[in-house]
Design an enzyme around this catalytic site. Structure first.
Site, PDB file in Angstrom:
ATOM      1  N   CYS A   1      26.714 -25.805 -30.938  1.00  0.00           N
ATOM      2  CA  CYS A   1      27.504 -27.036 -30.912  1.00  0.00           C
ATOM      3  C   CYS A   1      27.090 -27.924 -29.736  1.00  0.00           C
ATOM      4  O   CYS A   1      26.473 -27.480 -28.793  1.00  0.00           O
ATOM      5  CB  CYS A   1      28.990 -26.692 -30.753  1.00  0.00           C
ATOM      6  SG  CYS A   1      29.572 -25.553 -31.998  1.00  0.00           S
TER       7      CYS A   1
ATOM      8  N   ARG B   1      20.198 -29.594 -31.364  1.00  0.00           N
ATOM      9  CA  ARG B   1      20.795 -28.253 -31.226  1.00  0.00           C
ATOM     10  C   ARG B   1      21.175 -27.657 -32.575  1.00  0.00           C
ATOM     11  O   ARG B   1      21.457 -26.468 -32.677  1.00  0.00           O
ATOM     12  CB  ARG B   1      22.028 -28.311 -30.315  1.00  0.00           C
ATOM     13  CG  ARG B   1      21.721 -28.832 -28.925  1.00  0.00           C
ATOM     14  CD  ARG B   1      22.981 -29.354 -28.246  1.00  0.00           C
ATOM     15  NE  ARG B   1      23.874 -28.301 -27.847  1.00  0.00           N
ATOM     16  CZ  ARG B   1      23.862 -27.723 -26.647  1.00  0.00           C
ATOM     17  NH1 ARG B   1      22.958 -28.101 -25.755  1.00  0.00           N
ATOM     18  NH2 ARG B   1      24.698 -26.777 -26.327  1.00  0.00           N
TER      19      ARG B   1
ATOM     20  N   TRP C   1      28.307 -26.448 -35.097  1.00  0.00           N
ATOM     21  CA  TRP C   1      27.465 -25.513 -35.854  1.00  0.00           C
ATOM     22  C   TRP C   1      28.401 -24.386 -36.247  1.00  0.00           C
ATOM     23  O   TRP C   1      28.855 -23.619 -35.403  1.00  0.00           O
ATOM     24  CB  TRP C   1      26.336 -25.022 -34.946  1.00  0.00           C
ATOM     25  CG  TRP C   1      25.242 -24.297 -35.658  1.00  0.00           C
ATOM     26  CD1 TRP C   1      24.351 -24.825 -36.548  1.00  0.00           C
ATOM     27  CD2 TRP C   1      24.914 -22.918 -35.554  1.00  0.00           C
ATOM     28  NE1 TRP C   1      23.491 -23.862 -36.989  1.00  0.00           N
ATOM     29  CE2 TRP C   1      23.802 -22.680 -36.403  1.00  0.00           C
ATOM     30  CE3 TRP C   1      25.419 -21.868 -34.835  1.00  0.00           C
ATOM     31  CZ2 TRP C   1      23.206 -21.434 -36.532  1.00  0.00           C
ATOM     32  CZ3 TRP C   1      24.833 -20.620 -34.954  1.00  0.00           C
ATOM     33  CH2 TRP C   1      23.740 -20.417 -35.803  1.00  0.00           C
TER      34      TRP C   1
ATOM     35  N   ASN D   1      32.708 -25.283 -27.804  1.00  0.00           N
ATOM     36  CA  ASN D   1      31.453 -24.618 -28.162  1.00  0.00           C
ATOM     37  C   ASN D   1      31.627 -23.159 -27.751  1.00  0.00           C
ATOM     38  O   ASN D   1      31.928 -22.878 -26.599  1.00  0.00           O
ATOM     39  CB  ASN D   1      30.276 -25.263 -27.402  1.00  0.00           C
ATOM     40  CG  ASN D   1      28.950 -24.581 -27.733  1.00  0.00           C
ATOM     41  OD1 ASN D   1      28.874 -23.835 -28.712  1.00  0.00           O
ATOM     42  ND2 ASN D   1      27.933 -24.817 -26.928  1.00  0.00           N
ATOM     43  N   GLY D   2      31.516 -22.245 -28.712  1.00  0.00           N
ATOM     44  CA  GLY D   2      31.643 -20.818 -28.371  1.00  0.00           C
ATOM     45  C   GLY D   2      32.500 -20.115 -29.413  1.00  0.00           C
ATOM     46  O   GLY D   2      32.715 -20.624 -30.504  1.00  0.00           O
TER      47      GLY D   2
ATOM     48  N   GLU E   1       3.616 -15.146 -33.532  1.00  0.00           N
ATOM     49  CA  GLU E   1       4.143 -16.480 -33.192  1.00  0.00           C
ATOM     50  C   GLU E   1       3.745 -17.494 -34.259  1.00  0.00           C
ATOM     51  O   GLU E   1       4.543 -18.318 -34.698  1.00  0.00           O
ATOM     52  CB  GLU E   1       3.630 -16.888 -31.818  1.00  0.00           C
ATOM     53  CG  GLU E   1       3.949 -18.309 -31.384  1.00  0.00           C
ATOM     54  CD  GLU E   1       5.429 -18.642 -31.378  1.00  0.00           C
ATOM     55  OE1 GLU E   1       6.265 -17.722 -31.496  1.00  0.00           O
ATOM     56  OE2 GLU E   1       5.757 -19.835 -31.319  1.00  0.00           O
TER      57      GLU E   1
ATOM     58  N   LYS F   1       6.422 -19.701 -36.454  1.00  0.00           N
ATOM     59  CA  LYS F   1       6.362 -21.171 -36.534  1.00  0.00           C
ATOM     60  C   LYS F   1       6.419 -21.621 -37.990  1.00  0.00           C
ATOM     61  O   LYS F   1       7.169 -22.504 -38.357  1.00  0.00           O
ATOM     62  CB  LYS F   1       5.079 -21.693 -35.876  1.00  0.00           C
ATOM     63  CG  LYS F   1       5.064 -21.646 -34.377  1.00  0.00           C
ATOM     64  CD  LYS F   1       5.921 -22.681 -33.694  1.00  0.00           C
ATOM     65  CE  LYS F   1       7.295 -22.333 -33.288  1.00  0.00           C
ATOM     66  NZ  LYS F   1       7.648 -21.187 -32.534  1.00  0.00           N
TER      67      LYS F   1
ATOM     68  N   GLU G   1       9.899 -20.761 -39.788  1.00  0.00           N
ATOM     69  CA  GLU G   1      11.145 -21.399 -39.326  1.00  0.00           C
ATOM     70  C   GLU G   1      11.183 -22.893 -39.629  1.00  0.00           C
ATOM     71  O   GLU G   1      12.250 -23.497 -39.664  1.00  0.00           O
ATOM     72  CB  GLU G   1      11.390 -21.139 -37.852  1.00  0.00           C
ATOM     73  CG  GLU G   1      10.456 -21.819 -36.886  1.00  0.00           C
ATOM     74  CD  GLU G   1      10.895 -21.607 -35.433  1.00  0.00           C
ATOM     75  OE1 GLU G   1      12.102 -21.595 -35.147  1.00  0.00           O
ATOM     76  OE2 GLU G   1      10.016 -21.427 -34.585  1.00  0.00           O
TER      77      GLU G   1
ATOM     78  N   HIS H   1      -3.169  -0.066 -43.543  1.00  0.00           N
ATOM     79  CA  HIS H   1      -2.019   0.866 -43.606  1.00  0.00           C
ATOM     80  C   HIS H   1      -0.890   0.313 -44.473  1.00  0.00           C
ATOM     81  O   HIS H   1       0.274   0.620 -44.243  1.00  0.00           O
ATOM     82  CB  HIS H   1      -1.511   1.135 -42.181  1.00  0.00           C
ATOM     83  CG  HIS H   1      -2.544   1.757 -41.305  1.00  0.00           C
ATOM     84  ND1 HIS H   1      -2.927   3.084 -41.414  1.00  0.00           N
ATOM     85  CD2 HIS H   1      -3.344   1.203 -40.367  1.00  0.00           C
ATOM     86  CE1 HIS H   1      -3.885   3.336 -40.534  1.00  0.00           C
ATOM     87  NE2 HIS H   1      -4.161   2.224 -39.885  1.00  0.00           N
TER      88      HIS H   1
ATOM     89  N   LYS I   1      18.760 -24.799 -31.699  1.00  0.00           N
ATOM     90  CA  LYS I   1      17.736 -24.785 -30.644  1.00  0.00           C
ATOM     91  C   LYS I   1      17.979 -23.648 -29.665  1.00  0.00           C
ATOM     92  O   LYS I   1      17.055 -23.040 -29.158  1.00  0.00           O
ATOM     93  CB  LYS I   1      17.732 -26.116 -29.880  1.00  0.00           C
ATOM     94  CG  LYS I   1      16.708 -26.183 -28.745  1.00  0.00           C
ATOM     95  CD  LYS I   1      15.299 -25.943 -29.239  1.00  0.00           C
ATOM     96  CE  LYS I   1      14.276 -25.918 -28.124  1.00  0.00           C
ATOM     97  NZ  LYS I   1      12.953 -25.469 -28.624  1.00  0.00           N
TER      98      LYS I   1
HETATM   99  C1  AGP Z   1      11.367 -20.326 -31.670  1.00  0.00           C
HETATM  100  O1  AGP Z   1      10.626 -21.384 -32.226  1.00  0.00           O
HETATM  101  C2  AGP Z   1      12.834 -20.384 -32.025  1.00  0.00           C
HETATM  102  N1  AGP Z   1      13.399 -21.635 -31.729  1.00  0.00           N
HETATM  103  C3  AGP Z   1      13.591 -19.203 -31.451  1.00  0.00           C
HETATM  104  O2  AGP Z   1      12.955 -18.026 -31.877  1.00  0.00           O
HETATM  105  C4  AGP Z   1      13.696 -19.172 -29.910  1.00  0.00           C
HETATM  106  O3  AGP Z   1      12.444 -18.872 -29.349  1.00  0.00           O
HETATM  107  C5  AGP Z   1      14.679 -18.060 -29.527  1.00  0.00           C
HETATM  108  O4  AGP Z   1      15.947 -18.372 -30.072  1.00  0.00           O
HETATM  109  C6  AGP Z   1      14.799 -17.870 -28.017  1.00  0.00           C
HETATM  110  O5  AGP Z   1      15.274 -19.054 -27.424  1.00  0.00           O
HETATM  111  P1  AGP Z   1      15.174 -19.201 -25.818  1.00  0.00           P
HETATM  112  O6  AGP Z   1      13.721 -19.162 -25.460  1.00  0.00           O
HETATM  113  O7  AGP Z   1      15.821 -20.515 -25.520  1.00  0.00           O
HETATM  114  O8  AGP Z   1      15.916 -18.032 -25.223  1.00  0.00           O
END
Ligand code: AGP
Length: 612
Positions: free
Chosen positions: A2, A27, A75, A101-102, A486, A490, A493, A509, A607
């Site tokens: 949020c 966010r 959110w 938020n929380g 990674e 990318k 997501e 394997h 985010k």
């Molecule tokens: C990565 O592209 C994502 N946004 C997600 O995996 C992110 O890396 C993860 O939530 C960790 O976030 P942080 O680095 O802010 O702790």
């Protein structure tokens, strides 16, 4: 995650708040709302959907005489994303209005207590229970607005970042945090509340970071911060934020993600600024300089993180093991926080986080500190919870990363981990020719990355061949295995295409059973293990797989085994992840854009995951 914005001052609060909520859109959210303290009392507008829908609602109503307001992007955690569950929430009488938020973990107990006192909640949210509870105490205890909020928060179990207004107090807003970040902006006779600094920076750079369990009462005569449990005033420093407004704008790019991919020559440079003395082959990391011996003396080294930061952690473990010859354990924070472990006072825990607010990572740090570990943070967001919780740390200086998919933060995390490994090696007396070469090669990285970005069009063309793909495999060896993970993350997501990363040798394997003409495979090829990975490529090609090769070596020879080839510069093997990840970021970006995906705000993602 949020977003919260609050404003008290001489401007039209609705304009400040709407603009601020737009800056927090990155966010991730599914509804938005605003409450204004106007001549007719506390007036709320809210709706499911984007901030622009809220803006339309506001334009149809005109609230006069308002200089105070709070806003929210939600959110959903409790209750579906709809208007009734959107924030702000007010109590039945309309006396108190709040955004949150929380997660209020004991909202069921509070809701039951309210019901026993004749107060029924209208929505499914934990937030409404909190505002009803504050109003109930305000009515019952006849205390001041701020004393009532503090009293209510003492009964709350869970995480909150809240901004609260009271109908009786047209010049007061209250902010409080426990587990969800909140900052105050201190302007010229105007005050701001923000979930981070982005809604505030265009008005003032003077920021106060609230710490855990603190509550700020803001009025036209200033602000006062108290500790909620002990009820004593807390003296807070006003800190000046350094980054510019331009850094949180798209600056002509279609998406923040593309802007941040192209910022990497600069952000990698910034991660090294003032930290590498090339002439004397020295590295200096001020944030840990006084703790090097404590780190070196540790018998156990752990690195913990989530998501992309966990991929950086894996690379960091390879760097430390190779360069300082010490075993390193890498743990997902969500596992480490719950799993029984052997962590004790002989342990140093490195934690990596772009936002510095990831709940699992923060919880893992707190748990390991309780077990006696010494903790080191590698964080991007200055003043964030993880930066404040760890015993020491290093900021990566990547600048604000707005796109949900982490790109420049990742390469800067790896850059800092590389410098950290070099620094610890030198402290251990391993000041070898190899270490000097690593330092010399590090300063060349920004130029190498730029050369890949200059070839972006070629990668965009390749992306066009895979828009309809439903699966992808990413394969790499050694340092390139975390990069394969990674690259896969990318793609999945932001384009929603299923993708997996594997060590290339693992194909035989099991995963090789997946290979056919519908399974594109990305191979990351560097000098290290070249022959072995070429045989892996031939195995895939022989089974009809479509092959994309990212290579620093022998492009001519490799072109006979690949459908598409991306050449990249070559440097020391330990530094290649910073190079090899760039084309994978671009490949994912272009495929997602060609698919029409919302690259900056992918579905279901936030985010920073500040809830469990
Ligand atoms: C990565 O592209 C994502 N946004 C997600 O995996 C992110 O890396 C993860 O939530 C960790 O976030 P942080 O680095 O802010 O702790």
């Amino acid at each position: 995650m949020c977003g919260i914005v609050g404003y008290l001052g001489h401007r039209d609060p609705s304009k400040v708040i709407i603009k601020g909520l737009k800056r927090l859109e990155y966010r991730g959210y599914d509804s938005a709302g605003i409450a204004l303290h106007s001549d007719s009392g506390l007036v709320t507008q809210k709706c499911a959907g984007k901030v622009k829908e809220l803006e339309k609602l506001l334009s149809e109503s005109s609230e006069a005489g308002s200089n105070l307001g709070i806003g929210h992007t939600r959110w959903a955690t409790h209750g579906v994303p709809n208007t009734i569950n959107a924030h702000p929430h007010s109590d039945t009488s309309g006396k108190i209005t709040l955004v949150h938020n929380g997660i209020i973990e004991n909202y069921g107990t509070l809701k039951k207590h309210l019901k026993e006192n004749g107060i029924e909640c209208q929505s499914d949210t934990d937030t409404e229970v909190l505002v009803q509870f504050i109003a109930y105490l305000y009515e019952k205890e006849k205390l001041s607005f701020s004393d009532t909020v503090r009293l209510a928060l003492k009964e709350v179990v869970g995480a909150y970042g809240i901004a609260v207004l009271c109908k009786d107090e047209p010049d007061t807003m209250i902010a409080a945090r426990f587990g969800s970040p909140l900052v105050l902006g201190i302007g010229e006779n105007e005050w701001f509340i923000g979930s981070d600094t982005s809604p505030i920076i265009e008005y003032t750079r003077n920021i106060v970071f609230l710490d855990e369990g603190e509550m700020a009462t803001i009025t036209r005569s200033g602000f006062e911060v108290i500790n909620i449990n002990e009820n004593h005033i807390v003296a807070k420093d006003i800190e000046e934020i350094k980054y510019s407004l331009d850094e949180i704008e798209k600056s002509g790019f279609d998406f923040f993600m593309l802007k941040e991919i192209f910022e990497q020559p600069k952000s990698i440079q910034e991660s090294m600024r003032g930290r590498i003395d090339l002439e004397n082959h020295h590295v200096k990391l001020g944030g840990i300089q006084d703790w090097l011996q404590r780190i070196i003396d540790a018998k156990n080294i752990y690195i913990t993180a989530c998501g992309t930061s966990w991929h950086a952690a894996l690379i960091g473990s390879f760097l430390l093991e190779e360069i300082i010859q010490k075993p390193v354990k890498v743990e997902y924070a969500s596992e480490l926080r719950y799993r029984p472990s052997a962590i004790n006072s002989d342990t140093v825990l490195f934690s990596i986080s772009q936002s510095g607010e990831t709940a699992d990572t923060l919880a893992a740090i707190k748990k390991t500190k309780e077990l006696g570990a010494f903790t080191v943070g590698i964080v991007n967001a200055v003043g964030s919870s993880i930066a404040r919780e760890t015993d020491c740390g290093v900021y990566i200086h990547a600048g604000p990363e707005i796109g949900v998919a982490s790109t420049k933060a990742f390469t800067s995390q790896v850059s800092v981990l590389s410098m950290m490994a070099i620094l610890l090696a030198q402290r251990l007396g391993k000041d070898t020719e190899y270490i000097h070469t690593l330092i010399e090669e590090m300063v060349k990285l920004p130029t190498m990355v730029q050369s890949i970005l200059d070839d972006a069009e070629h990668i965009e063309k390749i992306a066009g061949h895979f828009v309809d793909s439903e699966h992808f495999l990413y394969l790499g060896r050694g340092y390139q295995f975390p990069v394969a993970l990674e690259g896969a993350l990318k793609l999945k997501e932001i384009s929603y295409i299923h993708a997996e990363g594997y060590p290339a040798a693992e194909m035989k394997h099991g995963p090789i059973a997946l290979i056919d003409e519908n399974m594109p495979v990305v191979f990351i090829v560097t000098e290290k293990g070249y022959e072995k990975i070429v045989s892996n490529i031939q195995e895939v090609k022989a089974r009809g797989g479509r092959v994309i090769i990212v290579t620093s070596e022998n492009a001519e020879e490799l072109s006979q085994y690949s459908d598409h080839i991306i050449t990249i510069p070559s440097t020391e093997n330990a530094l290649m992840p910073i190079i090899t990840t760039i084309p994978l970021q671009l490949l994912a970006y272009y495929i997602a854009v060609l698919k029409g995906c919302d690259v900056d705000q992918p579905r279901n993602l936030a985010k920073s995951v500040t809830v469990e």
